[in-house]
Motif scaffolding. Structure first.
Motif, PDB file in Angstrom:
ATOM      1  N   ARG A 128       6.767 -11.040  -9.441  1.00  0.00           N
ATOM      2  CA  ARG A 128       7.361 -10.078  -7.369  1.00  0.00           C
ATOM      3  C   ARG A 128       8.764 -10.237  -6.976  1.00  0.00           C
ATOM      4  N   ASP A 149       8.445  -5.430  -3.619  1.00  0.00           N
ATOM      5  CA  ASP A 149       7.780  -4.684  -2.920  1.00  0.00           C
ATOM      6  C   ASP A 149       7.306  -4.865  -1.352  1.00  0.00           C
ATOM      7  N   ASN A 150       8.115  -6.106  -1.099  1.00  0.00           N
ATOM      8  CA  ASN A 150       8.344  -6.189   0.635  1.00  0.00           C
ATOM      9  C   ASN A 150       9.528  -7.098   0.731  1.00  0.00           C
ATOM     10  N   SER A 209      11.296  -7.973   3.700  1.00  0.00           N
ATOM     11  CA  SER A 209      11.463  -8.944   4.761  1.00  0.00           C
ATOM     12  C   SER A 209      10.657 -10.358   3.922  1.00  0.00           C
ATOM     13  N   GLN A 210       9.369 -10.206   3.223  1.00  0.00           N
ATOM     14  CA  GLN A 210       9.058 -11.097   2.601  1.00  0.00           C
ATOM     15  C   GLN A 210      10.099 -12.086   2.657  1.00  0.00           C
TER      16      GLN A 210
END
Lengths: 788, 160
Positions: free
Chosen positions: A586, A598-599, A601-602
């Motif tokens: 990921r 898929d995120n 901001s992380q």
């Protein structure tokens, strides 16, 4: 490299390309440009070491002689003279200055024929002695006072003289008591007899012999070396060279030192073009430092550069071609004699390299190459941009144009009918991969308005000033595969602020190799290229490389960089996965951060990941993020060029002016268009000089170079260049190259002279059989053709 | 060996009192006495232009110019062109256009270009080429060098 690793590498490149490339394929100035433009770049001659001595060479005034005695007593009396070395007081270890890797000493390919000082001198400019003194003036005066007694010997200067019955031996290492160096190289699609028979059975047979001149690289930075033999028994050499690891081997062999006691450091190079690929006077400087215990510098004068370094092989090439009525080449036979000068150096290897290119351009069922290097008593030839290739392309391309004239073919159409096509096997059964030469010809034909301009030029052929339009083709490889091993290793280390250092044995010659490797590493690590330091070519610091030669740097170095950067990327993702507690699949690197796809901001910065790894924060052992990878070439990849030009010839003065030049290159994906164009421009400059103005003129009586200066050795000035120069590319990617890239350095120059000679032939309606096309030569050819 | 003389030289705006050999070239004094190594030895015969410096604003080959002749004149070397670490427009243009490869001709080229643009802020292409008559380059075919000088000229005129 295992096949699997190779396939993974290519798969990885495709993923990066799918994401969109940020640095690869973008123009970017040479990373040394600011240093160079402010005069702060440090070249070898700019080194200032404490207590440094200055060396001067005594060069032979004779083309061939035995040294009977050397008297240095008068020289030694001068205050400030610290050491004098010569044949009678130096080690006698034989070597080949062109050796490319350790153990590369086959008598066929790399005969060992050189010493630091020999009992014999074999060309005007050969080394006799060297002095180290407190300043260059003292050294120069001391050299003048060395008295040498010579026993003069007969000499030969060109290949015909050298191969004549009973010719004196220019060098004693020739094969079977002749001046042949190494031996004949002879191979082809069939036996020699079969190929010659096939040619003779064709509908038309043509044969031409072309004389090739001796030209110099003309690098602006004169050859310069600094040596320091320190009290711990270590010899360090700073040099302007192209192959430090090999230099280490040669210097160690010449001086009888273990490799661990020799360190060779490449400095910023002020132009090389092959001329600094072979060891020049480094062993002499090393010896002087060993004798004095002090640093010693030798910087040649321009005259000494012309007399005592390397140059392009002159020689004679015959091309015999059988062509059928339909315009198909049935067979071709090439016989090449390359004048290697007084020592073997890279002579036989240059023959080998040029033989390979013979088979990679035209699609003829029968082809054969026979060639040899020949010893003579002139300054040694050596590597020079193209490495034997221009000496094949120029004779053959002019021969092809003659065939066209006699058979009534248009030169473009004849070539289009006969060149190899992509992924075709040539007559030796070699696959040429994505060889886009036909596309280059078509693109050039359109961009140059070939038919229209040929006709317009022909309309001037009754006038005093006539125009001519011509073209020429070229092919060049990238690296040595499959002839020799071809590998390089790259190490990349990440610093704890998220920047990096890349260590490579690759040599940047001003070509931009450091810039390009940084671009490639940056693409993978997503760090700005300016934040990746590139440390190059230092035998004690950087990993192994086999030198800036064979147009191998981008291909081999680029792929090694991809491998190392990819390993480092995996280390980053692995540590980030532990830090973020997210599975690796990921995660992606993006602009200096590892982000969760898929995120987004992380995320975590490269700096934080490096710090985490060093602290062992995620439960893993404390470690540096560092990767080392070796790339091994497993594929021969060829670059292609079609060069077009228009010239104007004044039939009273026979001055030639090049009006327009178009270079069309198939070099795969271009990694840096700005640097790429610069390479092509420089290649055109060198090829134009080869065709029209440059020649080291050898005195036929003495063997001396008669024009060892830039006044009389005429390189093109700005005003001589064509007013219009264009470069276009057929950017079909080559799978094996880094991001699809192929080579450019040598292909840039290989085909230029052929195009120019063909254009001049077109203008004057005569066959031309030598370079340079001086006004005197052109006048003599035209007058002879009028008489016949 | 060589007779010594005392000279006062003004180089990059600074005065230097030196004892030098009477026959020393300005190039030797710059490089080997003052360690101003940005000026290059390329040929020693005034044919390549790698050693060019400005003497009272004119580009001169320092390899064939006796250092004693430079007394009372203002000598500017490549090191003296940029101030406070900022590149001059000519230098900046050389970097951006890719006019620099091996860089060995670059200081001389920049000196020649600087003198040209001071004398003629709006040179034609032919005038640029004529100004480069005594500067050799082996890497670039001069293409990007000419482009760089054109770009610098436009910028200095405020057009780019």
């Amino acid at each position: 490299m295992a096949e699997r690793q190779y396939e993974e590498l290519k798969e990885f490149e495709k993923q990066l390309e799918a994401r969109g490339l940020k640095y690869v394929g973008r123009p970017r100035p040479n990373r040394e440009a600011v240093l160079k433009v402010t005069g702060k770049a440090v070249y070898v001659d700019d080194l200032r070491l404490p207590n440094m001595l200055h060396a001067k060479l005594l060069l032979s005034p004779h083309a061939h002689a035995r040294i009977v005695s050397i008297d240095t007593s008068e020289a030694e009396k001068i205050r400030g003279v610290r050491a004098i070395v010569h044949y009678f007081n130096s080690p006698h270890n034989v070597f080949n200055s062109a050796m490319r890797f350790y153990g590369d000493n086959s008598p066929f390919d790399m005969p060992e024929t050189e010493y630091i000082f020999d009992e014999y001198v074999r060309f005007v400019g050969d080394r006799v002695a060297a002095v180290a003194a407190d300043d260059p003036f003292i050294a120069e005066e001391a050299v003048k006072r060395i008295k040498v007694e010579y026993e003069l010997l007969p000499a030969v200067f060109d290949v015909d003289q050298a191969l004549a019955e009973g010719a004196p031996l220019a060098n004693p290492h020739g094969v079977d008591g002749t001046n042949i160096c190494g031996g004949w190289l002879a191979y082809g699609s069939h036996s020699e007899e079969e190929v010659l028979k096939a040619i003779d059975e064709a509908d038309y047979v043509f044969e031409d012999t072309f004389e090739l001149s001796k030209v110099h690289h003309g690098y602006l930075e004169p050859v310069c070396h600094v040596a320091y033999y320190s009290p711990d028994g270590k010899l360090t050499i700073w040099t302007s060279g192209q192959n430090v690891f090999c230099f280490r081997s040669v210097i160690a062999q010449a001086l009888g030192l273990p490799h661990s006691k020799v360190r060779v450091i490449k400095m910023i190079v002020g132009g090389a073009f092959g001329g600094k690929l072979e060891v020049l006077h480094e062993p002499v400087v090393g010896l002087l430092s060993m004798r004095t215990g002090r640093p010693v510098k030798l910087r040649l004068t321009r005259k000494e550069v012309f007399l005592s370094t390397r140059s392009r092989h002159s020689g004679k090439v015959t091309v015999r071609t059988g062509v059928d009525k339909d315009g198909r080449i049935r067979g071709q036979y090439i016989r090449s004699l390359m004048n290697t000068g007084a020592y073997a150096g890279s002579g036989p290897n240059t023959v080998g390299a040029q033989s390979g290119k013979t088979f990679l351009l035209y699609d003829a069922p029968y082809m054969f190459y026979r060639g040899a290097a020949v010893y003579t008593n002139i300054p040694p030839a050596g590597a020079m941009r193209g490495y034997g290739t221009p000496q094949i392309m120029l004779p053959r391309e002019t021969h092809i144009d003659r065939i066209c004239r006699e058979m009534g073919w248009d030169p473009v159409e004849f070539r289009l009918k006969n060149v190899l096509r992509p992924f075709q096997n040539n007559c030796l059964g070699q696959n040429v991969h994505n060889a886009r030469i036909a596309d280059c010809i078509r693109a050039g034909m359109e961009a140059f308005r070939w038919y229209e301009r040929r006709r317009a030029a022909e309309a001037t052929h009754g006038q005093r000033v006539r125009r001519g339009v011509g073209m020429g083709l070229a092919v060049h490889g990238a690296g040595w595969y499959p002839v020799y091993q071809d590998l390089t290793t790259v190490t990349i280390r990440l610093h704890d602020d998220g920047t990096a250092v890349l260590l490579t044995g690759t040599h940047d010659l001003g070509t931009g190799a450091r810039t390009i490797l940084a671009q490639i590493a940056a693409e993978i690590l997503t760090i700005d290229p300016d934040l990746i330091e590139v440390i190059e070519a230092d035998t004690d610091v950087t990993p192994l490389d086999l030198g800036a030669q064979a147009s191998r740097t981008t291909y081999i170095g680029g792929n090694a960089t991809i491998l190392a950067a990819r390993q480092l990327r995996e280390q980053l993702l692995d540590e980030a996965s532990r830090m973020l507690k997210v599975s690796i699949d990921r995660l992606e690197l993006d602009d200096g951060f590892v982000v969760v796809r898929d995120n987004p901001s992380q995320c975590v910065s490269i700096a934080d990941i490096v710090a985490s790894a060093q602290r062992g924060s995620t439960g893993m052992p404390q470690r540096e993020l560092i990767a080392t990878a070796t790339f091994e070439s497993r594929t021969a990849i060829e670059s292609y060029a079609a060069d077009f030009c228009e010239v104007e010839v004044d039939t009273e003065t026979y001055q030639v002016r090049v009006l327009d030049f178009l270079a069309v290159h198939n070099s795969g994906r271009v990694i840096n268009p700005l640097l790429f164009e610069g390479q092509v421009h420089g290649g055109i400059h060198m090829g134009l000089g080869y065709a029209l103005s440059e020649e080291m003129i050898i005195d036929p009586q003495t063997g001396e170079v008669k024009n060892p200066n830039f006044k009389k050795y005429r390189m093109f000035k700005a005003a001589d260049m064509p007013p219009s120069i264009r470069v276009i590319t057929v950017e079909e990617p080559e799978e094996a190259g880094p991001f699809g890239g192929k080579s450019i350095g040598e292909c840039a120059s290989d085909g230029v002279a052929g195009a120019v000679v063909n254009a001049v032939s077109h203008a004057l309606g005569v066959e031309l059989r030598r370079v340079p096309l001086t006004p005197e030569y052109l006048r003599s050819v035209v007058e002879a053709s009028r008489r016949s | 060996m060589d007779e010594r003389v005392e000279v006062t030289l003004n180089i990059n705006g600074e005065e230097y009192q030196l004892e030098i050999g009477k026959r020393w070239t300005l190039l030797y004094v710059l490089r080997d006495v003052l360690n101003l190594t940005g000026t290059k030895y390329g040929c020693g015969t005034g044919d390549c232009g790698a050693c060019k410096v400005l003497i009272d604003g004119e580009p001169v080959n320092s390899c064939t110019y006796l250092a004693t002749r430079a007394q009372g004149k203002e000598v500017i070397t490549i090191e003296g062109l940029s101030k406070d670490g900022r590149l001059t427009p000519v230098q900046q243009a050389f970097v951006e256009t890719g006019a620099i490869q091996c860089g060995f001709c670059t200081p001389g080229m920049v000196i020649t270009a600087t003198a040209l643009l001071r004398r003629n802020p709006n040179p034609t292409r032919e005038e640029i080429i004529a100004a480069l008559d005594n500067n050799l380059c082996r890497c670039t075919g001069y293409v990007k060098i000419i482009e760089a000088i054109e770009l610098a000229a436009r910028r200095m005129r405020g057009e780019a």
